[in-house]
Design a protein around this motif. Structure first.
Motif, PDB file in Angstrom:
ATOM      1  N   GLU A   1       0.828  -1.207   0.000  1.00 47.69           N
ATOM      2  CA  GLU A   1       0.000   0.000   0.000  1.00 47.69           C
ATOM      3  C   GLU A   1       0.862   1.256   0.000  1.00 47.69           C
ATOM      4  N   LEU A   2       1.956   1.221   0.754  1.00 48.07           N
ATOM      5  CA  LEU A   2       2.846   2.376   0.780  1.00 48.07           C
ATOM      6  C   LEU A   2       3.465   2.630  -0.593  1.00 48.07           C
ATOM      7  N   ILE A   3       3.848   1.565  -1.279  1.00 46.70           N
ATOM      8  CA  ILE A   3       4.455   1.701  -2.606  1.00 46.70           C
ATOM      9  C   ILE A   3       3.454   2.309  -3.587  1.00 46.70           C
ATOM     10  N   VAL A   4       2.218   1.820  -3.552  1.00 47.15           N
ATOM     11  CA  VAL A   4       1.194   2.349  -4.445  1.00 47.15           C
ATOM     12  C   VAL A   4       0.908   3.811  -4.125  1.00 47.15           C
TER      13      VAL A   4
ATOM     14  N   VAL B   1       3.649   1.664 -11.064  1.00 50.69           N
ATOM     15  CA  VAL B   1       4.201   0.603 -10.233  1.00 50.69           C
ATOM     16  C   VAL B   1       3.826  -0.726 -10.878  1.00 50.69           C
ATOM     17  N   ARG B   2       4.830  -1.560 -11.089  1.00 50.08           N
ATOM     18  CA  ARG B   2       4.635  -2.828 -11.799  1.00 50.08           C
ATOM     19  C   ARG B   2       5.034  -3.980 -10.890  1.00 50.08           C
ATOM     20  N   ALA B   3       4.091  -4.887 -10.609  1.00 44.54           N
ATOM     21  CA  ALA B   3       4.383  -6.069  -9.797  1.00 44.54           C
ATOM     22  C   ALA B   3       5.056  -7.129 -10.661  1.00 44.54           C
ATOM     23  N   VAL B   4       6.105  -7.741 -10.127  1.00 40.12           N
ATOM     24  CA  VAL B   4       6.912  -8.709 -10.880  1.00 40.12           C
ATOM     25  C   VAL B   4       7.200  -9.913  -9.993  1.00 40.12           C
ATOM     26  N   GLY B   5       7.092 -11.096 -10.564  1.00 42.87           N
ATOM     27  CA  GLY B   5       7.436 -12.314  -9.839  1.00 42.87           C
ATOM     28  C   GLY B   5       8.887 -12.686 -10.070  1.00 42.87           C
ATOM     29  N   VAL B   6       9.093 -13.858 -10.659  1.00 48.56           N
ATOM     30  CA  VAL B   6      10.462 -14.334 -10.887  1.00 48.56           C
ATOM     31  C   VAL B   6      10.982 -13.952 -12.269  1.00 48.56           C
ATOM     32  N   GLY B   7      10.134 -13.343 -13.105  1.00 56.95           N
ATOM     33  CA  GLY B   7      10.588 -12.915 -14.426  1.00 56.95           C
ATOM     34  C   GLY B   7      10.767 -14.051 -15.412  1.00 56.95           C
ATOM     35  N   HIS B   8       9.957 -15.098 -15.286  1.00 58.86           N
ATOM     36  CA  HIS B   8      10.131 -16.234 -16.192  1.00 58.86           C
ATOM     37  C   HIS B   8       9.464 -16.018 -17.546  1.00 58.86           C
ATOM     38  N   SER B   9       8.541 -15.075 -17.642  1.00 54.74           N
ATOM     39  CA  SER B   9       7.854 -14.851 -18.916  1.00 54.74           C
ATOM     40  C   SER B   9       8.837 -14.404 -19.996  1.00 54.74           C
ATOM     41  N   PRO B  10       8.836 -15.082 -21.136  1.00 58.63           N
ATOM     42  CA  PRO B  10       9.731 -14.687 -22.233  1.00 58.63           C
ATOM     43  C   PRO B  10       9.165 -13.513 -23.010  1.00 58.63           C
ATOM     44  N   SER B  11       8.855 -12.445 -22.299  1.00 60.33           N
ATOM     45  CA  SER B  11       8.287 -11.252 -22.926  1.00 60.33           C
ATOM     46  C   SER B  11       8.693 -10.037 -22.111  1.00 60.33           C
ATOM     47  N   ASP B  12       8.207  -8.859 -22.531  1.00 50.34           N
ATOM     48  CA  ASP B  12       8.528  -7.613 -21.826  1.00 50.34           C
ATOM     49  C   ASP B  12       7.410  -7.191 -20.883  1.00 50.34           C
ATOM     50  N   LEU B  13       6.520  -8.098 -20.508  1.00 53.71           N
ATOM     51  CA  LEU B  13       5.391  -7.747 -19.649  1.00 53.71           C
ATOM     52  C   LEU B  13       5.827  -7.078 -18.351  1.00 53.71           C
ATOM     53  N   ALA B  14       6.936  -7.518 -17.789  1.00 52.44           N
ATOM     54  CA  ALA B  14       7.362  -6.992 -16.488  1.00 52.44           C
ATOM     55  C   ALA B  14       8.120  -5.677 -16.593  1.00 52.44           C
ATOM     56  N   CYS B  15       8.532  -5.302 -17.776  1.00 54.80           N
ATOM     57  CA  CYS B  15       9.435  -4.161 -17.920  1.00 54.80           C
ATOM     58  C   CYS B  15       8.740  -2.837 -17.602  1.00 54.80           C
TER      59      CYS B  15
ATOM     60  N   ILE C   1      -0.986   1.061 -12.492  1.00 53.71           N
ATOM     61  CA  ILE C   1      -0.611  -0.334 -12.252  1.00 53.71           C
ATOM     62  C   ILE C   1      -0.297  -1.009 -13.587  1.00 53.71           C
ATOM     63  N   MET C   2       0.722  -0.591 -14.232  1.00 54.82           N
ATOM     64  CA  MET C   2       1.137  -1.256 -15.470  1.00 54.82           C
ATOM     65  C   MET C   2       2.498  -0.711 -15.898  1.00 54.82           C
ATOM     66  N   GLY C   3       3.110  -1.399 -16.828  1.00 57.00           N
ATOM     67  CA  GLY C   3       4.405  -0.956 -17.334  1.00 57.00           C
ATOM     68  C   GLY C   3       4.276  -0.321 -18.702  1.00 57.00           C
ATOM     69  N   ARG C   4       5.357   0.243 -19.170  1.00 51.92           N
ATOM     70  CA  ARG C   4       5.366   0.932 -20.454  1.00 51.92           C
ATOM     71  C   ARG C   4       4.920   0.037 -21.616  1.00 51.92           C
ATOM     72  N   PRO C   5       5.419  -1.211 -21.735  1.00 50.89           N
ATOM     73  CA  PRO C   5       5.009  -2.018 -22.889  1.00 50.89           C
ATOM     74  C   PRO C   5       3.519  -2.284 -22.926  1.00 50.89           C
ATOM     75  N   ILE C   6       2.900  -2.543 -21.774  1.00 49.09           N
ATOM     76  CA  ILE C   6       1.465  -2.833 -21.770  1.00 49.09           C
ATOM     77  C   ILE C   6       0.679  -1.595 -22.149  1.00 49.09           C
ATOM     78  N   ASP C   7       1.028  -0.468 -21.570  1.00 47.64           N
ATOM     79  CA  ASP C   7       0.284   0.764 -21.847  1.00 47.64           C
ATOM     80  C   ASP C   7       0.330   1.106 -23.329  1.00 47.64           C
ATOM     81  N   SER C   8       1.499   0.998 -23.929  1.00 48.64           N
ATOM     82  CA  SER C   8       1.633   1.410 -25.328  1.00 48.64           C
ATOM     83  C   SER C   8       1.088   0.367 -26.293  1.00 48.64           C
ATOM     84  N   ARG C   9       1.194  -0.913 -25.923  1.00 45.84           N
ATOM     85  CA  ARG C   9       0.828  -1.953 -26.869  1.00 45.84           C
ATOM     86  C   ARG C   9      -0.623  -2.397 -26.736  1.00 45.84           C
TER      87      ARG C   9
END
Length: 474
Positions: free
Chosen positions: A59-62, A72-86, A459-467
């Motif tokens: 909550e503080l981060i948001v 602010v983008r939540a990220v797990g282990v980064g296993h997705s072979p894409s730019d979703l987390a970027c 709540i999203m990253g640059r690639p999602i917003d633009s794409r």
């Protein structure tokens, strides 16, 4: 200061927000302050990286992101072979949000924080004689990660793993928490169980599970034409069916798995394939193939031969579901309507033959992975509205070195698109909103939900917003 954890984040001064977040802020000198996905194909350097240990810190981060006008983008282990987390904003790593909060064997569900990995979840479920209903090829990802991308296993009567979600607790962009399900805030729920992490930060997940089980897996190799002629009967011949196709030999490695009470025995497959020796031999050959492309078909033939024997294995379900992804890789996967499977694969085979006959054509890696799932009603699920065949291709990066892949991916994507294909959200693709809107009848409903909970796109990253979200319904 001791009273701050009970205060509302909106009542805390900006300076105190920074002070409270300092212990969970990754130093800019740490390697963890930069993001690289598992496949080593996408990288980013966020403005700040946080590793919260509880929901209040989320909550503080948001709240900080809201005041500073950052994403602010939540990220797990980064296993997705894409730019979703970027992102070039704030990154919230969920590794420490990994506790199971409730286990209910009688009603067959668990409630877990979203940052738990499937590997850890399997262990905890097994202690309570429980198991996930279906699992994909790997278990390195976080639970929230597989939910928000509608990740799948295989089985024509089994839905994507998001279909097993009973409820979610989300932290919205305005700092409020909300629990949603098919009965409460249903639109938000349906949008979130394949929402690319854009509806809010997934704090907790209520997941349907089943009593622990073993699978008996039979593997055999069949000619491509035989598999195509018997496709429907083979796909329905076991609870979980999947194929690995080696185009250079026109052979399909078939896997059929059913629940069993038999005791464990060796995993299905070649001894050499499963050893460190096999791992390193293949990787070395692939490395040589970077420079001598004509070697790649021979390597594929060798790998096909290694796994050519008919074998049977029995083990815990998730151990049979999981396979060794072996090396960092470029990979993509699309879902097509089940009825288009044979036509699509035959067209892909003809194109690969043309490339093979061309002295300057591509010499791709192996195998082509083919899996299946049932229909669902999740707005952005690639399986929404029809039974589905998933077709995945790969180009390995031996020892981390890059390999040519774009021509292969372009040719493949044109073919699957002609057969009604939708890309797997966790894997790289280049579709834009105008195309996605045509593929997903509920796309505008999804955008409507996003606008209602996060109109400024915190709540999203640059690639999602633009794409994905740049265009609005007209």
């Amino acid at each position: 200061m001791s009273s701050l954890p009970t205060a509302r984040p909106s009542d805390i001064s900006l300076q105190n927000l920074y002070n409270l977040l300092r212990p969970i802020t990754v130093s800019s000198s740490s390697a963890r302050s930069r993001f690289t996905n598992w496949g080593q194909t996408f990288h980013c350097t966020p403005l700040a990286v946080f590793e919260p240990e509880n929901e209040f810190q989320c909550e503080l981060i948001v709240e900080l992101a809201r005041r500073e006008g950052k994403v602010v983008r939540a990220v797990g282990v980064g296993h997705s072979p894409s730019d979703l987390a970027c992102t070039n904003g704030f990154m919230l790593r969920t590794a420490k949000l990994n506790r199971i909060l409730e286990i209910n064997p009688e009603k067959r569900y668990i409630i877990s924080q979203g940052g738990i990995t499937l590997n850890d979840l399997h262990v905890q479920l097994a202690k309570n004689n429980l198991a996930m209903i279906n699992v994909g090829s790997i278990s390195d990802q976080t639970l929230a990660g597989i939910v928000t991308t509608a990740t799948h296993g295989s089985g024509i009567n089994y839905g994507v793993m998001s279909t097993h979600v009973m409820a979610l607790t989300l932290l919205l962009a305005n700092g409020t928490r909300i629990t949603c399900s098919r009965n409460d805030h249903s639109d938000l729920f349906i949008a979130s169980i394949c929402g690319l992490g854009s509806t809010g930060i997934i704090l907790n997940i209520q997941l349907e599970v089943e009593p622990a089980f073993r699978l008996k897996e039979l593997q055999e190799s069949r000619p491509f034409d035989d598999v195509m002629q018997r496709l429907d009967s083979l796909v329905h011949s076991a609870e979980h069916v999947r194929f690995w196709w080696f185009p250079t030999t026109d052979v399909v490695r078939c896997s059929y798995s059913n629940r069993t009470t038999e005791y464990p025995k060796n995993p299905a497959g070649s001894w050499l394939w499963h050893t460190a020796l096999g791992h390193h031999v293949i990787q070395f050959l692939l490395f040589i193939g970077r420079y001598v492309l004509s070697l790649n078909p021979w390597i594929a033939n060798f790998a096909c031969w290694l796994v050519s024997a008919k074998t049977v294995g029995v083990d815990d379900g998730y151990r049979i579901f999981n396979v060794d992804c072996r090396y960092p890789q470029h990979t993509t996967e699309w879902a097509i309507p089940m009825e288009n499977t044979e036509a699509c694969l035959r067209e892909f085979r003809e194109w690969l033959k043309q490339e093979h006959n061309d002295p300057n054509g591509i010499r791709p890696h192996f195998p082509v992975e083919i899996r299946f799932s049932s229909s669902d009603d999740i707005w952005l699920s690639p399986s929404s509205g029809h039974q589905t065949c998933w077709i995945g291709i790969v180009q390995y990066k031996p020892y981390g070195f890059n390999v040519p892949y774009r021509k292969l991916f372009d040719g493949y994507e044109k073919i699957v698109a002609r057969h009604g294909g939708r890309p797997h959200w966790a894997k790289a693709h280049r579709l834009r909103p105008e195309t996605l809107r045509k593929l997903y009848p509920k796309f505008d409903d999804f955008i409507r939900v996003i606008d209602s909970v996060d109109s400024v796109r915190h709540i999203m990253g640059r690639p999602i917003d633009s794409r994905v979200f740049k265009l609005r319904p007209t």
